[in-house]
Design a protein around this motif. Structure first.
Motif, mmCIF file in Angstrom:
data_model
loop_
_atom_site.group_PDB
_atom_site.id
_atom_site.type_symbol
_atom_site.label_atom_id
_atom_site.label_comp_id
_atom_site.label_asym_id
_atom_site.label_seq_id
_atom_site.Cartn_x
_atom_site.Cartn_y
_atom_site.Cartn_z
ATOM 1 N N MET A 34 0.840 -1.201 0.000
ATOM 2 C CA MET A 34 0.000 0.000 0.000
ATOM 3 C C MET A 34 0.872 1.247 0.000
ATOM 4 O O MET A 34 2.000 1.234 0.494
ATOM 5 N N GLY A 35 0.299 2.310 -0.521
ATOM 6 C CA GLY A 35 1.043 3.558 -0.545
ATOM 7 C C GLY A 35 0.140 4.762 -0.459
ATOM 8 O O GLY A 35 -1.064 4.673 -0.710
ATOM 9 N N PHE A 47 5.133 10.788 -4.525
ATOM 10 C CA PHE A 47 5.122 9.746 -3.507
ATOM 11 C C PHE A 47 5.199 10.367 -2.116
ATOM 12 O O PHE A 47 5.941 11.331 -1.894
ATOM 13 N N VAL A 48 4.445 9.792 -1.174
ATOM 14 C CA VAL A 48 4.489 10.238 0.213
ATOM 15 C C VAL A 48 5.070 9.135 1.105
ATOM 16 O O VAL A 48 6.045 9.345 1.816
ATOM 17 N N SER A 49 4.451 7.961 1.055
ATOM 18 C CA SER A 49 4.886 6.875 1.925
ATOM 19 C C SER A 49 4.327 5.560 1.408
ATOM 20 O O SER A 49 3.326 5.539 0.688
ATOM 21 N N ALA A 50 5.002 4.469 1.771
ATOM 22 C CA ALA A 50 4.534 3.138 1.373
ATOM 23 C C ALA A 50 4.806 2.148 2.493
ATOM 24 O O ALA A 50 5.750 2.323 3.280
ATOM 25 N N ILE A 51 3.975 1.114 2.515
ATOM 26 C CA ILE A 51 4.121 0.045 3.504
ATOM 27 C C ILE A 51 3.845 -1.270 2.796
ATOM 28 O O ILE A 51 2.907 -1.374 2.001
ATOM 29 N N SER A 55 4.719 -4.860 6.712
ATOM 30 C CA SER A 55 4.786 -3.604 7.477
ATOM 31 C C SER A 55 6.147 -2.926 7.449
ATOM 32 O O SER A 55 6.471 -2.143 8.342
ATOM 33 N N ARG A 56 6.948 -3.239 6.457
ATOM 34 C CA ARG A 56 8.125 -2.405 6.224
ATOM 35 C C ARG A 56 7.647 -1.107 5.590
ATOM 36 O O ARG A 56 6.717 -1.117 4.780
ATOM 37 N N VAL A 57 8.303 -0.012 5.950
ATOM 38 C CA VAL A 57 7.822 1.299 5.491
ATOM 39 C C VAL A 57 8.936 2.091 4.841
ATOM 40 O O VAL A 57 10.116 1.859 5.075
ATOM 41 N N VAL A 58 8.525 3.043 4.027
ATOM 42 C CA VAL A 58 9.450 3.985 3.412
ATOM 43 C C VAL A 58 8.731 5.322 3.287
ATOM 44 O O VAL A 58 7.504 5.363 3.128
ATOM 45 N N TYR A 59 9.480 6.413 3.398
ATOM 46 C CA TYR A 59 8.910 7.755 3.353
ATOM 47 C C TYR A 59 9.670 8.623 2.365
ATOM 48 O O TYR A 59 10.877 8.477 2.170
ATOM 49 N N PRO A 104 8.495 -2.143 0.128
ATOM 50 C CA PRO A 104 7.640 -0.962 -0.085
ATOM 51 C C PRO A 104 8.024 -0.237 -1.368
ATOM 52 O O PRO A 104 9.201 0.022 -1.609
ATOM 53 N N VAL A 105 7.031 0.066 -2.186
ATOM 54 C CA VAL A 105 7.299 0.596 -3.514
ATOM 55 C C VAL A 105 6.916 2.067 -3.584
ATOM 56 O O VAL A 105 5.748 2.412 -3.386
ATOM 57 N N PRO A 106 7.854 2.951 -3.884
ATOM 58 C CA PRO A 106 7.566 4.388 -3.942
ATOM 59 C C PRO A 106 7.135 4.893 -5.314
ATOM 60 O O PRO A 106 7.098 6.090 -5.530
ATOM 61 N N ARG A 107 6.827 4.005 -6.242
ATOM 62 C CA ARG A 107 6.471 4.390 -7.601
ATOM 63 C C ARG A 107 4.985 4.177 -7.838
ATOM 64 O O ARG A 107 4.462 3.076 -7.661
#
Length: 124
Positions: A34-35, A47-51, A55-59, A104-107
């Motif tokens: 999800m993002g 992009f804002v954030s992804a999980i 439940s690994r996350v990226v911002y 987590p995918v930021p695209r």
């Protein structure tokens, strides 16, 4: 098919907080990456954030330390807690999802399900 519906947007003063929710129907989100993305007037979607499913996350650097993404699989809901909001956070916020096991995918192009968006307006 999965339907995603965002809620929780609104008008807030700079420095304030909002929590966005994205509730899914049609499928369980437990296996979904999800993002959150946003688009300000006259600008491209960013992009804002992804999980991911685990439940690994990226911002994005612009929100790191201020925003927190989380998920509640039992409620089939994705969240974005936004603190210390700035005028430049003003945008329509969209949640997105894809049924895939991945980091987590930021695209944006990776996601195949999108919500309709919720407006966040931060007054300075």
């Amino acid at each position: 098919q999965v339907q995603l519906v965002e809620s929780g947007g609104g008008l807030v003063q700079a420095g304030g907080s909002l929590t966005l929710s994205c509730t899914a129907s049609g499928r369980t989100l437990s296996n979904y990456g999800m993002g959150w993305f946003r688009q300000a007037p006259g600008k491209e979607r960013e992009f804002v954030s992804a999980i991911n499913w685990n439940s690994r996350v990226v911002y994005a650097d612009s929100v790191k330390g201020r925003f927190t993404i989380s998920r509640d699989n039992a409620k089939n809901t994705l969240y974005l807690q936004m603190n210390s909001l700035k005028a430049e956070d003003t945008a329509v916020y969209y949640c997105a999802g894809r049924d895939a096991f991945a980091t987590p995918v930021p695209r944006g192009e990776w996601y195949n399900y999108w919500g309709q968006g919720t407006q966040v307006t931060v007054s300075s």
